[in-house]
Structures are given as C-alpha cells and as structure tokens.
Design an enzyme around this catalytic site. Structure first.
Site, short mmCIF file in Angstrom:
data_model
loop_
_atom_site.label_atom_id
_atom_site.label_comp_id
_atom_site.label_asym_id
_atom_site.label_seq_id
_atom_site.Cartn_x
_atom_site.Cartn_y
_atom_site.Cartn_z
N LYS A 174 0.83 -1.20 0.00
CA LYS A 174 0.00 0.00 0.00
C LYS A 174 0.87 1.26 0.00
O LYS A 174 0.62 2.19 -0.75
CB LYS A 174 -0.89 0.00 1.25
CG LYS A 174 -2.34 0.11 0.88
CD LYS A 174 -3.29 -0.04 2.04
CE LYS A 174 -2.89 0.71 3.29
NZ LYS A 174 -3.95 0.73 4.31
N LYS A 217 17.68 -5.55 2.94
CA LYS A 217 17.38 -6.98 3.03
C LYS A 217 17.45 -7.62 1.64
O LYS A 217 16.91 -7.06 0.69
CB LYS A 217 15.96 -7.16 3.60
CG LYS A 217 15.54 -8.59 3.77
CD LYS A 217 14.04 -8.76 3.88
CE LYS A 217 13.59 -9.85 2.94
NZ LYS A 217 12.20 -10.16 2.88
N LYS A 267 14.09 -10.82 -3.75
CA LYS A 267 13.88 -10.87 -5.21
C LYS A 267 13.33 -9.53 -5.70
O LYS A 267 13.69 -9.07 -6.77
CB LYS A 267 12.86 -11.96 -5.55
CG LYS A 267 13.44 -13.36 -5.61
CD LYS A 267 12.34 -14.42 -5.53
CE LYS A 267 12.60 -15.36 -4.39
NZ LYS A 267 11.47 -16.23 -4.05
P1 ADP Z 1 11.65 -13.28 -0.93
O1 ADP Z 1 11.52 -12.56 0.38
O2 ADP Z 1 12.93 -13.07 -1.61
O3 ADP Z 1 10.46 -13.07 -1.84
P2 ADP Z 1 10.44 -15.73 0.03
O4 ADP Z 1 9.38 -14.79 0.47
O5 ADP Z 1 10.03 -16.82 -0.89
O6 ADP Z 1 11.62 -14.85 -0.60
O7 ADP Z 1 11.16 -16.32 1.30
C1 ADP Z 1 11.37 -17.68 1.60
C2 ADP Z 1 12.07 -17.81 2.94
O8 ADP Z 1 13.33 -17.17 2.91
C3 ADP Z 1 11.30 -17.18 4.12
O9 ADP Z 1 11.43 -18.01 5.25
C4 ADP Z 1 12.01 -15.89 4.35
O10 ADP Z 1 11.91 -15.43 5.68
C5 ADP Z 1 13.44 -16.25 4.00
N1 ADP Z 1 14.18 -15.07 3.56
C6 ADP Z 1 13.92 -14.30 2.47
N2 ADP Z 1 14.80 -13.29 2.37
C7 ADP Z 1 15.65 -13.40 3.43
C8 ADP Z 1 16.78 -12.66 3.89
N3 ADP Z 1 17.23 -11.61 3.23
N4 ADP Z 1 17.39 -13.06 5.02
C9 ADP Z 1 16.94 -14.14 5.71
N5 ADP Z 1 15.90 -14.89 5.32
C10 ADP Z 1 15.25 -14.54 4.20
#
Ligand code: ADP
Ligand code: TRP
Length: 327
Positions: free
Chosen positions: A113, A194, A197
């Site tokens: 949002k 952080k 993607k």
């Molecule tokens: P993104 O956040 O890249 O879209 P996902 O939502 O599919 O990826 O995340 C899959 C898993 O990876 C989740 O448990 C999420 O907390 C973990 N995760 C994603 N990005 C990070 C990060 N930068 N550091 C630690 N864990 C991460």
C-alpha cells in the site's frame, strides 16, 4: 512422537542467498531430529506470478535446490502446496475467525500500500497471512524455520489458531513456533537492504562461478580510497563474509580492513572465493538434477503422499468441530 518442522517457499523465481541461509539451510538441518515437511508455495506465488511455465519452472528449480543442498526425500516430505488443496478450505474456515484489522496491519500488505500499489493489490495479497496460517496449522506443525520477515505471519497464525480453539474447542489446532537463526535472520543484499527478489539485490548461490563473481563485485561499499583504513562493522562485503568464514578468518580480514592499503575490490574477491568454494559441490549436484523432470516430479509426488494422512486427520477434526459435513 517426533516433533514436526514445516516451512514453505514461494515459486517466484530463483532462490537467493537470503533464502538459503535464512530458510533452506536451517530447514534441511532439522530433518535429522524432526519430521520435516517443506513445500513450494505456489498458491502464494500466484498473487504475483501469472504465467504457468514460470510457475512450474520455478517449482522444479526450487525442488532441485533443496535436493542439491541435501534434503533427503527418504526422511523429509518435499511437496507442492497445490497437491494439498485442503489448505484453501482451511484458509476459508480461518478467514471466518480472522479480523480485517489484523490483516490490515500485515507488513507485506502495508508495504504494498505504501508503495502506492493500492489499485493493484489483489485479495490474495490481503488474505496471504490466512493461507499461510492454514499451511502451518493443517500439519499440526511444531516449529517453522523462517527468516525474520515471516515472524509477524507466525504471530498471526498463533492468533488465528487461538481464536479458532476458543470458539470450537481447546487444542483443536496446534500452536506453532517460529524458528529464526539469529545471525542470518535478515541477510543483506548487495545494496545493504534486506536481500529480496523484489529489490533486485540478490546473490544466487548456485549460479556459475562467473556470475557469482559478478554479483559479488556489485556489492555497494562506501567510497574510501585504497590506502584508507576501513570499518569492517559498517560494510556489506564484510557482513556477507562473516556468514561464511571462521572466527579466525573474520579477525584476519577485519585487521586488513583496519590497516588500510586494502581495497574493497580485494575484499570482494576474498568473499567470492569463499562462497565459490562453499557452493561448488552443491552446484555440481544441482546441475546434475535440475533438468531431470521425472526425478523432481517423483520427489514431489512422494512428498504429497506422505503428508496426506496428517491433512486428513486435521481436516476431519476441523470439519467435525465446525459442523461441516455429516458427522
Ligand atoms: P523473498 O523474500 O525473496 O520473496 P520468500 O518470500 O520466498 O523470498 O522467502 C522464503 C524464505 O526465505 C522465508 O522463510 C524468508 O523469511 C526467508 N528469507 C527471504 N529473504 C531473506 C533474507 N534476506 N534473510 C533471511 N531470510 C530470508
Ligand atoms: N510466506 C512465506 C514467504 O513469503 C512463504 C510461506 C507460505 C510459508 N506458506 C508458508 C512459510 C508456511 C512458512 C510456513 O516466504
């Protein structure tokens, strides 16, 4: 009875280093001690992925990643979320005990949002935490290995389970715990935010050496000159190096930073070499299996079969308590 570990990852593309360190590695490590159940969250990906081939390709890629990193299909169940369509049924049931106000406070929805995407926010994004709660609760999960960004979703899951139990009967749904590894709770991307993607700041662990090196070289640093002393505690290269190096190696690199005459380019090269050596054996395995669709589909089918009895058990409990169906 052994405790159950469960987690999911969206089929939105290629897994990145944050996914690996924050979720994939911890999840695989738990397969020894827990009944491990991990899935590709296609229904969640569907909020943004609108292309069937991209969805299937990503599902296969993620499956190959987990297998290459050591997921043992003889122990753990690895499956497709859509092979358990009952999660959408449970999500509806949970929707009916979930306040709109709670969903309005969800970080992911608020962030969308705030980015001014209000016109494009679909109901799937708004209801995302409810489906995630269903994913977790339908397996009577004990622990959920995730990165820090998912902790709020786990709190919401517990809230929904508590509310459901309060209305329909104590202990119908099991309250899960998030399991977050502190040192990798939020892995930084090449720009220091952080790794995600959606920020275009990722490092792909199992890409070619050449691309891995290129991604390392893109890491953003400050503009100190080669001869200047540098601060390891305020640098993205060092922050990533720490995740792969022993304490002695970290101390050694920190000393080089502080001494000066050591450039960020050198540090990036050291980080690259460390990661390249770490990922080389996994990369080899990944390249062997990534195009073997029969093998990957076989693993996914087996995984779905394994979790079926648990799903049937929980859904029977839920339907019976809510008055759905004949019993
Ligand atoms: P993104 O956040 O890249 O879209 P996902 O939502 O599919 O990826 O995340 C899959 C898993 O990876 C989740 O448990 C999420 O907390 C973990 N995760 C994603 N990005 C990070 C990060 N930068 N550091 C630690 N864990 C991460
Ligand atoms: N929401 C998670 C993410 O964005 C993915 C996910 C879906 C998940 N269902 C889950 C994670 C259940 C843990 C448990 O990364």
């Amino acid at each position: 009875m052994r405790k159950r570990s469960l987690s999911g990852i969206k089929s939105t593309g290629i897994p990145h280093l944050g996914n690996y360190l924050g979720m994939i590695r911890p999840a695989i490590d738990l397969q020894e001690e827990y009944d491990a159940m991990y899935f590709v969250a296609e229904y969640h990906a569907l909020t943004s992925v609108k292309n069937a081939k991209a969805m299937r390709d990503s599902t296969h890629l993620i499956t190959a990643y987990f297998l290459a990193f050591g997921l043992d299909p003889a122990r753990a169940a690895f499956f497709r979320q859509s092979d358990v369509p009952e999660v959408t049924e449970l999500a509806w049931i949970l929707s009916c005990v979930t306040n709109m106000g709670m969903l309005e406070r969800a970080h992911a929805y608020k962030a969308a949002k705030d980015r001014g995407e209000h016109k494009e926010i679909n109901h799937g994004i708004f209801a995302y935490p409810v489906l995630m709660a269903a994913d977790i609760l339908i397996y009577d999960s004990d622990v959920v290995p995730v990165g820090a960004d998912q902790v709020q979703h786990l709190e919401m899951t517990r809230d929904m389970a508590q509310k459901f139990n309060y209305i329909y009967g104590e202990e119908l749904l099991k309250l899960p715990e998030a399991m977050v590894r502190k040192e990798v709770a939020t892995v930084p991307g090449v720009d220091g935010r952080k790794m995600s993607k959606s920020y275009n700041n990722i490092i792909e662990p199992l890409t070619t050496s050449k691309k891995l090196r290129k991604q390392c070289m893109k890491i953003v640093t400050d503009s100190k000159e080669l001869e200047d002393p540098k601060d390891p505690d305020n640098d993205n290269v060092f922050a990533l190096y720490k995740l792969f190096a022993t304490e002695d190696e970290q101390a050694e690199l920190a000393a080089k930073y502080r001494a000066g005459n050591y450039g960020y380019g050198h540090a990036k090269q050291e980080l690259f070499e460390k990661m390249d050596a770490y990922f080389a054996p996994y990369r080899e395995r990944f390249n062997e299996i990534k195009d073997d669709e029969d093998y990957l589909e076989g693993v996914l089918d087996e995984g779905a079969k394994k979790v079926r009895p648990i799903v049937e058990d929980v859904m029977e409990r839920v339907r019976s308590a809510t008055g759905l169906g004949g019993k």
